[in-house]
Design a protein around this motif. Sequence first.
Motif, PDB file in Angstrom:
ATOM      1  N   PHE A  60      57.721  65.811 -11.976  1.00 39.75           N
ATOM      2  CA  PHE A  60      56.366  65.323 -12.283  1.00 39.75           C
ATOM      3  C   PHE A  60      55.731  66.472 -13.036  1.00 39.75           C
ATOM      4  O   PHE A  60      55.473  67.519 -12.478  1.00 39.75           O
ATOM      5  CB  PHE A  60      55.622  65.057 -10.967  1.00 39.75           C
ATOM      6  CG  PHE A  60      54.167  64.702 -11.154  1.00 39.75           C
ATOM      7  CD1 PHE A  60      53.768  63.386 -11.234  1.00 39.75           C
ATOM      8  CD2 PHE A  60      53.199  65.696 -11.218  1.00 39.75           C
ATOM      9  CE1 PHE A  60      52.430  63.055 -11.389  1.00 39.75           C
ATOM     10  CE2 PHE A  60      51.855  65.366 -11.374  1.00 39.75           C
ATOM     11  CZ  PHE A  60      51.469  64.046 -11.461  1.00 39.75           C
ATOM     12  N   GLY A  61      55.531  66.303 -14.320  1.00 39.09           N
ATOM     13  CA  GLY A  61      54.960  67.433 -15.047  1.00 39.09           C
ATOM     14  C   GLY A  61      54.939  67.206 -16.532  1.00 39.09           C
ATOM     15  O   GLY A  61      55.333  66.157 -17.036  1.00 39.09           O
ATOM     16  N   CYS A  62      54.494  68.252 -17.215  1.00 42.14           N
ATOM     17  CA  CYS A  62      54.267  68.142 -18.648  1.00 42.14           C
ATOM     18  C   CYS A  62      55.593  68.212 -19.407  1.00 42.14           C
ATOM     19  O   CYS A  62      56.661  68.367 -18.815  1.00 42.14           O
ATOM     20  CB  CYS A  62      53.340  69.255 -19.103  1.00 42.14           C
ATOM     21  SG  CYS A  62      53.965  70.886 -18.744  1.00 42.14           S
ATOM     22  N   GLY A  63      55.512  68.140 -20.698  1.00 38.34           N
ATOM     23  CA  GLY A  63      56.700  68.131 -21.539  1.00 38.34           C
ATOM     24  C   GLY A  63      57.603  69.328 -21.295  1.00 38.34           C
ATOM     25  O   GLY A  63      58.827  69.178 -21.162  1.00 38.34           O
ATOM     26  N   SER A  64      57.021  70.512 -21.198  1.00 36.42           N
ATOM     27  CA  SER A  64      57.863  71.694 -21.038  1.00 36.42           C
ATOM     28  C   SER A  64      58.418  71.798 -19.622  1.00 36.42           C
ATOM     29  O   SER A  64      59.468  72.412 -19.409  1.00 36.42           O
ATOM     30  CB  SER A  64      57.099  72.958 -21.413  1.00 36.42           C
ATOM     31  OG  SER A  64      55.940  73.075 -20.649  1.00 36.42           O
ATOM     32  N   ALA A  65      57.744  71.204 -18.645  1.00 33.27           N
ATOM     33  CA  ALA A  65      58.287  71.190 -17.275  1.00 33.27           C
ATOM     34  C   ALA A  65      59.542  70.323 -17.247  1.00 33.27           C
ATOM     35  O   ALA A  65      60.560  70.693 -16.632  1.00 33.27           O
ATOM     36  CB  ALA A  65      57.252  70.656 -16.292  1.00 33.27           C
ATOM     37  N   ILE A  66      59.477  69.200 -17.926  1.00 38.76           N
ATOM     38  CA  ILE A  66      60.634  68.304 -17.977  1.00 38.76           C
ATOM     39  C   ILE A  66      61.763  68.964 -18.771  1.00 38.76           C
ATOM     40  O   ILE A  66      62.920  68.989 -18.345  1.00 38.76           O
ATOM     41  CB  ILE A  66      60.220  66.939 -18.582  1.00 38.76           C
ATOM     42  CG1 ILE A  66      59.351  66.186 -17.555  1.00 38.76           C
ATOM     43  CG2 ILE A  66      61.455  66.113 -18.966  1.00 38.76           C
ATOM     44  CD1 ILE A  66      58.645  64.965 -18.098  1.00 38.76           C
ATOM     45  N   ALA A  67      61.413  69.587 -19.889  1.00 35.24           N
ATOM     46  CA  ALA A  67      62.438  70.255 -20.694  1.00 35.24           C
ATOM     47  C   ALA A  67      63.074  71.415 -19.933  1.00 35.24           C
ATOM     48  O   ALA A  67      64.302  71.596 -19.974  1.00 35.24           O
ATOM     49  CB  ALA A  67      61.826  70.753 -22.002  1.00 35.24           C
ATOM     50  N   SER A  68      62.256  72.195 -19.201  1.00 36.84           N
ATOM     51  CA  SER A  68      62.799  73.326 -18.435  1.00 36.84           C
ATOM     52  C   SER A  68      63.733  72.830 -17.340  1.00 36.84           C
ATOM     53  O   SER A  68      64.779  73.437 -17.071  1.00 36.84           O
ATOM     54  CB  SER A  68      61.669  74.138 -17.793  1.00 36.84           C
ATOM     55  OG  SER A  68      60.853  74.692 -18.775  1.00 36.84           O
ATOM     56  N   SER A  69      63.361  71.735 -16.689  1.00 36.09           N
ATOM     57  CA  SER A  69      64.201  71.174 -15.632  1.00 36.09           C
ATOM     58  C   SER A  69      65.542  70.734 -16.211  1.00 36.09           C
ATOM     59  O   SER A  69      66.611  71.009 -15.645  1.00 36.09           O
ATOM     60  CB  SER A  69      63.527  69.960 -14.996  1.00 36.09           C
ATOM     61  OG  SER A  69      62.209  70.250 -14.625  1.00 36.09           O
ATOM     62  N   SER A  70      65.457  70.053 -17.343  1.00 30.75           N
ATOM     63  CA  SER A  70      66.667  69.559 -17.994  1.00 30.75           C
ATOM     64  C   SER A  70      67.568  70.727 -18.392  1.00 30.75           C
ATOM     65  O   SER A  70      68.780  70.723 -18.139  1.00 30.75           O
ATOM     66  CB  SER A  70      66.261  68.731 -19.220  1.00 30.75           C
ATOM     67  OG  SER A  70      67.365  68.481 -20.045  1.00 30.75           O
ATOM     68  N   ALA A  71      66.951  71.758 -18.977  1.00 26.34           N
ATOM     69  CA  ALA A  71      67.720  72.933 -19.399  1.00 26.34           C
ATOM     70  C   ALA A  71      68.393  73.586 -18.205  1.00 26.34           C
ATOM     71  O   ALA A  71      69.586  73.944 -18.249  1.00 26.34           O
ATOM     72  CB  ALA A  71      66.798  73.933 -20.096  1.00 26.34           C
ATOM     73  N   LEU A  72      67.647  73.726 -17.118  1.00 30.51           N
ATOM     74  CA  LEU A  72      68.187  74.389 -15.927  1.00 30.51           C
ATOM     75  C   LEU A  72      69.447  73.686 -15.440  1.00 30.51           C
ATOM     76  O   LEU A  72      70.460  74.338 -15.147  1.00 30.51           O
ATOM     77  CB  LEU A  72      67.117  74.404 -14.825  1.00 30.51           C
ATOM     78  CG  LEU A  72      67.579  74.888 -13.451  1.00 30.51           C
ATOM     79  CD1 LEU A  72      67.908  76.375 -13.504  1.00 30.51           C
ATOM     80  CD2 LEU A  72      66.517  74.620 -12.397  1.00 30.51           C
ATOM     81  N   THR A  73      69.396  72.357 -15.355  1.00 30.17           N
ATOM     82  CA  THR A  73      70.565  71.643 -14.833  1.00 30.17           C
ATOM     83  C   THR A  73      71.783  71.882 -15.731  1.00 30.17           C
ATOM     84  O   THR A  73      72.895  72.062 -15.235  1.00 30.17           O
ATOM     85  CB  THR A  73      70.290  70.126 -14.722  1.00 30.17           C
ATOM     86  OG1 THR A  73      69.853  69.635 -15.992  1.00 30.17           O
ATOM     87  CG2 THR A  73      69.258  69.823 -13.667  1.00 30.17           C
ATOM     88  N   GLU A  74      71.541  71.916 -17.042  1.00 34.07           N
ATOM     89  CA  GLU A  74      72.655  72.182 -17.947  1.00 34.07           C
ATOM     90  C   GLU A  74      73.215  73.588 -17.761  1.00 34.07           C
ATOM     91  O   GLU A  74      74.421  73.809 -17.815  1.00 34.07           O
ATOM     92  CB  GLU A  74      72.191  72.019 -19.407  1.00 34.07           C
ATOM     93  CG  GLU A  74      71.973  70.583 -19.821  1.00 34.07           C
ATOM     94  CD  GLU A  74      73.289  69.832 -19.987  1.00 34.07           C
ATOM     95  OE1 GLU A  74      73.674  69.131 -19.013  1.00 34.07           O
ATOM     96  OE2 GLU A  74      73.923  69.950 -21.054  1.00 34.07           O
ATOM     97  N   MET A  75      72.302  74.534 -17.534  1.00 28.96           N
ATOM     98  CA  MET A  75      72.718  75.940 -17.450  1.00 28.96           C
ATOM     99  C   MET A  75      73.528  76.241 -16.196  1.00 28.96           C
ATOM    100  O   MET A  75      74.390  77.115 -16.216  1.00 28.96           O
ATOM    101  CB  MET A  75      71.483  76.859 -17.484  1.00 28.96           C
ATOM    102  CG  MET A  75      70.788  76.869 -18.824  1.00 28.96           C
ATOM    103  SD  MET A  75      69.181  77.686 -18.736  1.00 28.96           S
ATOM    104  CE  MET A  75      69.675  79.405 -18.724  1.00 28.96           C
ATOM    105  N   ILE A  76      73.244  75.565 -15.095  1.00 33.07           N
ATOM    106  CA  ILE A  76      73.879  75.952 -13.829  1.00 33.07           C
ATOM    107  C   ILE A  76      75.115  75.125 -13.498  1.00 33.07           C
ATOM    108  O   ILE A  76      75.892  75.506 -12.616  1.00 33.07           O
ATOM    109  CB  ILE A  76      72.882  75.878 -12.641  1.00 33.07           C
ATOM    110  CG1 ILE A  76      72.329  74.458 -12.483  1.00 33.07           C
ATOM    111  CG2 ILE A  76      71.759  76.883 -12.825  1.00 33.07           C
ATOM    112  CD1 ILE A  76      71.476  74.283 -11.241  1.00 33.07           C
ATOM    113  N   LYS A  77      75.281  74.028 -14.191  1.00 27.93           N
ATOM    114  CA  LYS A  77      76.440  73.195 -13.861  1.00 27.93           C
ATOM    115  C   LYS A  77      77.729  73.962 -14.093  1.00 27.93           C
ATOM    116  O   LYS A  77      77.858  74.684 -15.084  1.00 27.93           O
ATOM    117  CB  LYS A  77      76.412  71.896 -14.678  1.00 27.93           C
ATOM    118  CG  LYS A  77      75.712  70.781 -13.914  1.00 27.93           C
ATOM    119  CD  LYS A  77      76.167  69.401 -14.345  1.00 27.93           C
ATOM    120  CE  LYS A  77      75.498  68.982 -15.631  1.00 27.93           C
ATOM    121  NZ  LYS A  77      75.820  67.588 -15.983  1.00 27.93           N
TER     122      LYS A  77
END
Lengths: 293, 403
Positions: A60-77
């Motif tokens: 639940f958040g702004c554009g960059s919150a969603i983008a940061s979440s998406s990036a994080l999942t890619e980075m840690i997988k």
Amino acid sequence: MWDYSDKVREHFFNPRNSGPLTDANGIGDVGSIKCGDALRLMLKVNPESEIIEDAHFQTFGCGSAIASSSALTEMIKSKTLDQALQVSNQDIADYLDGLPPEKMHCSVMGREALHAAVANYRGEAWQDDHEEGDLVCKCFAIDAVMIEETIRGNHLKTMADVTNYTKAGGGCSACHEKIEDILIAVNGRLYSSDAPQKGKTAPVESPVKPKLTNYQRIRKIEETLEAIRPMLQRDHGDVTLVEVDGKKIYVALSGACQGCQMESATLGGIQQKLIEALGELLQVLPVGALATG
Amino acid sequence: MMTPIYMDNNATTACDPAVVEAMLPFFTEQFGNASSIHSFGEQVGKALKEARGRVQNLLGAAHDSEIVFTSCGTESDSTAILSALKANPERRTIITTVVEHPAILTLCDYLEKEGVVVQRLRVDKRGRIDLDEYKSLLSERVALVSAMWANNETGTLFPVEEMAEMAHEKGIPFHTDAVQAVGKVPIDLKSTRIDMLSCSGHKLHAPKGIGVLYLRRNTRFRPLLRGGHQERGRRAGTENSASIVGLGVACELAQQHMETENTTVKALRDRLQRGILAKVNNAFVNGDTVHRLPNTASIAFEYVEGEGILLLLNKQGIAASSGSACTSGSLEPSHVMRAMGIPYTAAHGTIRFSLSRYNTEEEVDRVIAAVPPIIAQLRKLSPYWSVDGPVESPERAFKPAYA
């Protein structure tokens, strides 16, 4: 609108790994609904290898919150937990080709969600060690907590001190009032940036005017008159305080001021200065008014 | 990309082509200074007088000398408040409301630090003030009441004429920030007790950089800018003649379109609101829907955040704005939403659509079609949302650690 990088936009418009992860075994819920940014990170960790086999988010958040979440999942997988924990918020921002300073907290939230999810997987309690204040200095990205701690830790007194220690306020000057507010909150008053004069530490007008004792009040009246005198003396006049009777201040005008056609205007000017200095309504009268009662 | 749709007219409006046309000569041959005696100045002086008359007409002011041109709404607001304090030094209290524009609130916060007492009227869930509470605050200590005519975020109208009457009975000057109301609702200042009113050109299809302070004749006044004798010494500084002329034309057009605004534009707004609410669940309208600007619809979409909605709308060429202040760098939802007690999960997802006479039914229908999939897309990402509705007891199901 924010100056988001293409990568941020891309991750916002096409978020990776979004939605619930049914067989997650590590979940981290962080953020603040008040601030409008909150994130649930879900990990599927292989118990043998501790490798993150899958990672999903809900934000639940702004554009960059969603983008940061998406990036994080890619980075840690496909990283091990220990490897994943090495990911810093700056790494997340870098992965997205940078975030606006006001939006760096989105990357911080990502890192925290990761720590919370790992703690959850390991059955540990996660402590939120992060404290972030309002962004005060946008030129150098310094927040209120940082400024306050630096003021306390180093007994800083002036705006210039704060700039020297933290760089905050050294750019566009827009945040000087906010920094002064923090200085007042910590020190109880604001010190002038000039070197203190000998014999007295002159505070630059405290924002809260405390109630004065009679003695302090008369001193204040005298000080104010002292400040006015040079102006009158330039016109070959002068003023002295004769009596203070409640709200009535009696003064004697002398020299060229005496009997001057501008006498009432002069008294009015003095009255205005005194009202401003004392923060109360009062009346300035010529000494003659005292004699006639 | 499809032709863009502009529904952010409470932020600013497009200059009407007729306004631009009227302004152009004042950048070229009509460059004179209105104060000059020669013919270059004289013609400009006449144009300013004509413009002043047009503003007077739109505001229903009794005299054209009551119109003071300023640089913007904020300057008018600052002038009004600081003047009232300066002209009534024995009065140190200001009454305002919690939902005012920052042009008022930020100044009041600052004045409070300087020792001025600021009383801010609260609002209810619909954004309405309590007139009894207001009445109880009116005293001889009050230097000024300042209340907005229409709220910029929700369009809610305050009963300013009644409030001005009540203030007048107690001998208190009354100011209204009417930046959002002028040109959208009929105003007849001469039949009211309003002493000062702020207006801004760019909200009614005039250019940016021009504002008006209405100053009722015989109101105690102190200027903000001192210098030359422009505006009778009430606002020094060479007149922004091109913009003043433009504002004059814009006021005339606004008067001509006043009925359109309250029939056609209102119908478009209602169509938009109805259309969206019919297709999106867990959404509601903010503010006082009975007493509201005809062009504004503030709609809260629960469990999503506004910036994402705006970015996705923008991708389709649709311009609106968000009720959450996240877009402006601060993270708290707007003070207006908080004042009405809108829950965070809805306040952050509030979108303001503000229309103008340039919007069409076709545009409205395009927005109605665009919004539901956007909300659905973002809700799919939301930890509060299940398949077609919020998760069971959302506030308990998702409780993020405060960070």
